[in-house]
Design an enzyme around this catalytic site. Sequence first.
Site, PDB file in Angstrom:
ATOM      1  N   ARG A   1      -0.448  -9.007  13.389  1.00 27.67           N
ATOM      2  CA  ARG A   1      -1.076  -8.107  12.411  1.00 27.67           C
ATOM      3  C   ARG A   1      -1.858  -8.896  11.368  1.00 27.67           C
ATOM      4  O   ARG A   1      -2.921  -8.484  10.917  1.00 27.67           O
ATOM      5  CB  ARG A   1      -0.012  -7.220  11.742  1.00 27.67           C
ATOM      6  CG  ARG A   1       0.377  -6.043  12.616  1.00 27.67           C
ATOM      7  CD  ARG A   1       1.766  -5.535  12.333  1.00 27.67           C
ATOM      8  NE  ARG A   1       1.916  -4.972  11.010  1.00 27.67           N
ATOM      9  CZ  ARG A   1       3.081  -4.877  10.367  1.00 27.67           C
ATOM     10  NH1 ARG A   1       4.186  -5.305  10.928  1.00 27.67           N
ATOM     11  NH2 ARG A   1       3.138  -4.345   9.178  1.00 27.67           N
TER      12      ARG A   1
ATOM     13  N   ARG B   1      11.734  -5.141   5.072  1.00 27.41           N
ATOM     14  CA  ARG B   1      11.422  -3.720   4.843  1.00 27.41           C
ATOM     15  C   ARG B   1      12.339  -2.794   5.645  1.00 27.41           C
ATOM     16  O   ARG B   1      12.669  -3.057   6.784  1.00 27.41           O
ATOM     17  CB  ARG B   1       9.972  -3.438   5.245  1.00 27.41           C
ATOM     18  CG  ARG B   1       9.676  -1.943   5.231  1.00 27.41           C
ATOM     19  CD  ARG B   1       8.234  -1.613   5.284  1.00 27.41           C
ATOM     20  NE  ARG B   1       7.537  -2.247   6.384  1.00 27.41           N
ATOM     21  CZ  ARG B   1       6.217  -2.287   6.484  1.00 27.41           C
ATOM     22  NH1 ARG B   1       5.474  -1.746   5.548  1.00 27.41           N
ATOM     23  NH2 ARG B   1       5.645  -2.885   7.496  1.00 27.41           N
TER      24      ARG B   1
ATOM     25  N   ARG C   1      10.962  -0.975  11.089  1.00 28.32           N
ATOM     26  CA  ARG C   1       9.826  -0.597  11.931  1.00 28.32           C
ATOM     27  C   ARG C   1       9.737  -1.479  13.175  1.00 28.32           C
ATOM     28  O   ARG C   1      10.027  -2.674  13.105  1.00 28.32           O
ATOM     29  CB  ARG C   1       8.526  -0.725  11.116  1.00 28.32           C
ATOM     30  CG  ARG C   1       8.026   0.604  10.620  1.00 28.32           C
ATOM     31  CD  ARG C   1       6.903   0.495   9.653  1.00 28.32           C
ATOM     32  NE  ARG C   1       5.765  -0.295  10.088  1.00 28.32           N
ATOM     33  CZ  ARG C   1       4.626  -0.410   9.395  1.00 28.32           C
ATOM     34  NH1 ARG C   1       4.509   0.244   8.246  1.00 28.32           N
ATOM     35  NH2 ARG C   1       3.639  -1.155   9.833  1.00 28.32           N
TER      36      ARG C   1
ATOM     37  N   ARG D   1     -10.141   0.227   8.058  1.00 28.14           N
ATOM     38  CA  ARG D   1      -9.780  -1.177   8.255  1.00 28.14           C
ATOM     39  C   ARG D   1     -10.628  -1.872   9.309  1.00 28.14           C
ATOM     40  O   ARG D   1     -10.252  -2.963   9.777  1.00 28.14           O
ATOM     41  CB  ARG D   1      -8.280  -1.349   8.494  1.00 28.14           C
ATOM     42  CG  ARG D   1      -7.725  -0.754   9.720  1.00 28.14           C
ATOM     43  CD  ARG D   1      -6.308  -0.309   9.488  1.00 28.14           C
ATOM     44  NE  ARG D   1      -5.295  -1.306   9.632  1.00 28.14           N
ATOM     45  CZ  ARG D   1      -4.030  -1.113   9.189  1.00 28.14           C
ATOM     46  NH1 ARG D   1      -3.692  -0.008   8.574  1.00 28.14           N
ATOM     47  NH2 ARG D   1      -3.129  -2.026   9.369  1.00 28.14           N
TER      48      ARG D   1
ATOM     49  N   LYS E   1       0.838  -1.210   0.000  1.00 30.18           N
ATOM     50  CA  LYS E   1       0.000   0.000   0.000  1.00 30.18           C
ATOM     51  C   LYS E   1       0.873   1.261   0.000  1.00 30.18           C
ATOM     52  O   LYS E   1       0.677   2.160  -0.819  1.00 30.18           O
ATOM     53  CB  LYS E   1      -0.934   0.010   1.229  1.00 30.18           C
ATOM     54  CG  LYS E   1      -1.879  -1.186   1.279  1.00 30.18           C
ATOM     55  CD  LYS E   1      -2.799  -1.135   2.482  1.00 30.18           C
ATOM     56  CE  LYS E   1      -2.132  -1.269   3.833  1.00 30.18           C
ATOM     57  NZ  LYS E   1      -1.500  -2.576   4.118  1.00 30.18           N
TER      58      LYS E   1
HETATM   59  P1  AP5 Z   1       4.776  -1.556   1.946  1.00 29.24           P
HETATM   60  O1  AP5 Z   1       4.490  -0.756   0.746  1.00 29.24           O
HETATM   61  O2  AP5 Z   1       5.410  -0.875   3.121  1.00 29.24           O
HETATM   62  O3  AP5 Z   1       3.463  -2.375   2.390  1.00 29.24           O
HETATM   63  P2  AP5 Z   1       2.168  -1.904   3.163  1.00 29.24           P
HETATM   64  O4  AP5 Z   1       0.998  -2.598   2.552  1.00 29.24           O
HETATM   65  O5  AP5 Z   1       2.130  -0.413   3.235  1.00 29.24           O
HETATM   66  O6  AP5 Z   1       2.468  -2.590   4.551  1.00 29.24           O
HETATM   67  P3  AP5 Z   1       2.298  -2.078   6.027  1.00 29.24           P
HETATM   68  O7  AP5 Z   1       3.017  -3.088   6.902  1.00 29.24           O
HETATM   69  O8  AP5 Z   1       2.735  -0.650   6.168  1.00 29.24           O
HETATM   70  O9  AP5 Z   1       0.803  -2.213   6.250  1.00 29.24           O
HETATM   71  P4  AP5 Z   1       0.117  -2.225   7.586  1.00 29.24           P
HETATM   72  O10 AP5 Z   1      -1.283  -2.103   7.147  1.00 29.24           O
HETATM   73  O11 AP5 Z   1       0.448  -3.368   8.474  1.00 29.24           O
HETATM   74  O12 AP5 Z   1       0.780  -0.987   8.360  1.00 29.24           O
HETATM   75  P5  AP5 Z   1       0.290   0.456   8.697  1.00 29.24           P
HETATM   76  O13 AP5 Z   1       1.460   1.341   8.706  1.00 29.24           O
HETATM   77  O14 AP5 Z   1      -0.912   0.828   7.898  1.00 29.24           O
HETATM   78  O15 AP5 Z   1       5.693  -2.772   1.477  1.00 29.24           O
HETATM   79  C1  AP5 Z   1       6.220  -3.702   2.396  1.00 29.24           C
HETATM   80  C2  AP5 Z   1       7.631  -4.135   1.914  1.00 29.24           C
HETATM   81  O16 AP5 Z   1       7.514  -4.819   0.673  1.00 29.24           O
HETATM   82  C3  AP5 Z   1       8.588  -2.967   1.646  1.00 29.24           C
HETATM   83  O17 AP5 Z   1       9.873  -3.348   2.039  1.00 29.24           O
HETATM   84  C4  AP5 Z   1       8.532  -2.761   0.133  1.00 29.24           C
HETATM   85  O18 AP5 Z   1       9.773  -2.272  -0.351  1.00 29.24           O
HETATM   86  C5  AP5 Z   1       8.248  -4.166  -0.363  1.00 29.24           C
HETATM   87  N1  AP5 Z   1       7.376  -4.183  -1.535  1.00 29.24           N
HETATM   88  C6  AP5 Z   1       6.234  -3.463  -1.710  1.00 29.24           C
HETATM   89  N2  AP5 Z   1       5.663  -3.760  -2.893  1.00 29.24           N
HETATM   90  C7  AP5 Z   1       6.460  -4.704  -3.467  1.00 29.24           C
HETATM   91  C8  AP5 Z   1       6.394  -5.417  -4.691  1.00 29.24           C
HETATM   92  N3  AP5 Z   1       5.386  -5.237  -5.558  1.00 29.24           N
HETATM   93  N4  AP5 Z   1       7.367  -6.311  -4.963  1.00 29.24           N
HETATM   94  C9  AP5 Z   1       8.375  -6.511  -4.082  1.00 29.24           C
HETATM   95  N5  AP5 Z   1       8.510  -5.869  -2.910  1.00 29.24           N
HETATM   96  C10 AP5 Z   1       7.555  -4.974  -2.597  1.00 29.24           C
HETATM   97  O19 AP5 Z   1      -0.242   0.253  10.170  1.00 29.24           O
HETATM   98  C11 AP5 Z   1       0.657  -0.037  11.232  1.00 29.24           C
HETATM   99  C12 AP5 Z   1      -0.120  -0.119  12.533  1.00 29.24           C
HETATM  100  O20 AP5 Z   1      -0.754   1.140  12.797  1.00 29.24           O
HETATM  101  C13 AP5 Z   1      -1.272  -1.133  12.561  1.00 29.24           C
HETATM  102  O21 AP5 Z   1      -0.813  -2.410  12.889  1.00 29.24           O
HETATM  103  C14 AP5 Z   1      -2.160  -0.519  13.639  1.00 29.24           C
HETATM  104  O22 AP5 Z   1      -1.671  -0.756  14.915  1.00 29.24           O
HETATM  105  C15 AP5 Z   1      -2.046   0.973  13.372  1.00 29.24           C
HETATM  106  N6  AP5 Z   1      -3.050   1.460  12.428  1.00 29.24           N
HETATM  107  C16 AP5 Z   1      -2.825   1.980  11.176  1.00 29.24           C
HETATM  108  N7  AP5 Z   1      -3.976   2.315  10.594  1.00 29.24           N
HETATM  109  C17 AP5 Z   1      -4.969   2.000  11.473  1.00 29.24           C
HETATM  110  C18 AP5 Z   1      -6.374   2.080  11.428  1.00 29.24           C
HETATM  111  N8  AP5 Z   1      -7.009   2.555  10.355  1.00 29.24           N
HETATM  112  N9  AP5 Z   1      -7.074   1.651  12.498  1.00 29.24           N
HETATM  113  C19 AP5 Z   1      -6.462   1.187  13.596  1.00 29.24           C
HETATM  114  N10 AP5 Z   1      -5.111   1.052  13.710  1.00 29.24           N
HETATM  115  C20 AP5 Z   1      -4.373   1.465  12.654  1.00 29.24           C
END
Ligand code: AP5
Length: 237
Positions: free
Chosen positions: A184, A140, A173, A101, A25
């Site tokens: 997660r 990552r 992270r 989410r 994402k």
């Molecule tokens: P990346 O692009 O970072 O993936 P992502 O989908 O953004 O993954 P996240 O781990 O950030 O998602 P998440 O939903 O767990 O975390 P968030 O920050 O929202 O890619 C991942 C890796 O893969 C990178 O190294 C990249 O280089 C590589 N990659 C990407 N695409 C690729 C491809 N096509 N091919 C090869 N490699 C690739 O949330 C974190 C925490 O915050 C949650 O756990 C929760 O506690 C809280 N939180 C956030 N939003 C909410 C909400 N709405 N409600 C409640 N709690 C929330």
Amino acid sequence: MTTPTPTPSAEPLILALFGPPGSGKGTQAHLLVEEFGFAHLATGDLLRLEIRDKTPLGLQAEAVMKSGGLVSDDLVQRMLSEHMLRALESRRGILLDGFPRTAAQFEFLERFLGEHGHRLDAVFNLEVTMEVLITRLTGRRLCRVCGRVYHVVNMPAKVEGRCDDDSGELYQRADDTRESIEKRMEVYESQTRPVLEAFQQRQVLLGIPANEEARIVHPRLAVQIRRLLARATTVGQ
Ligand code: AP5
């Protein structure tokens, strides 16, 4: 390729990137913002900024994020509302990332947008297999200065440990540990994946195969966005 720019009369698009942790994402959002100029609202990034700045909200969110659980709907919604209002005023269009989410967050979003004369135009569900997700998350790295996302194997920085854009330090992270990743994934399955059905009912859901490299996934999203922009421009005329 030329990018269609929405005319001033076009309604700004409101889009969301959806998918499990590691589905790409943040990576795709970075590419789409570069191409289309949307306001990027990633709740995970916004929460990490609150933690960095040691705000009351950040202090409440820190432990639950580190463990891999979800921050309460109320906190996330309050935090996001201000950012959404500013983004709506800018009329650049909004790209949500990691929100909504839970079912409650989706209800809140629909209500909030409705009250401001908007609606959610599309949700892109990034479809990735579990094996690929684990590899992506454990490798990552992020830039401490600009937040740009790297991967030690798939998307390495030119100079190890330093961001290509600003030479900022790359870090891992706090929730990219095996234990937290497992939690997660569980939370995604129990609380987040079920929201797909509601998107489907509203006819805003678009599935995007996303196992391949980022540069292959990106055009799949961009083509859909150009279609939506063309439609918004026609409707706005
Ligand atoms: P990346 O692009 O970072 O993936 P992502 O989908 O953004 O993954 P996240 O781990 O950030 O998602 P998440 O939903 O767990 O975390 P968030 O920050 O929202 O890619 C991942 C890796 O893969 C990178 O190294 C990249 O280089 C590589 N990659 C990407 N695409 C690729 C491809 N096509 N091919 C090869 N490699 C690739 O949330 C974190 C925490 O915050 C949650 O756990 C929760 O506690 C809280 N939180 C956030 N939003 C909410 C909400 N709405 N409600 C409640 N709690 C929330």
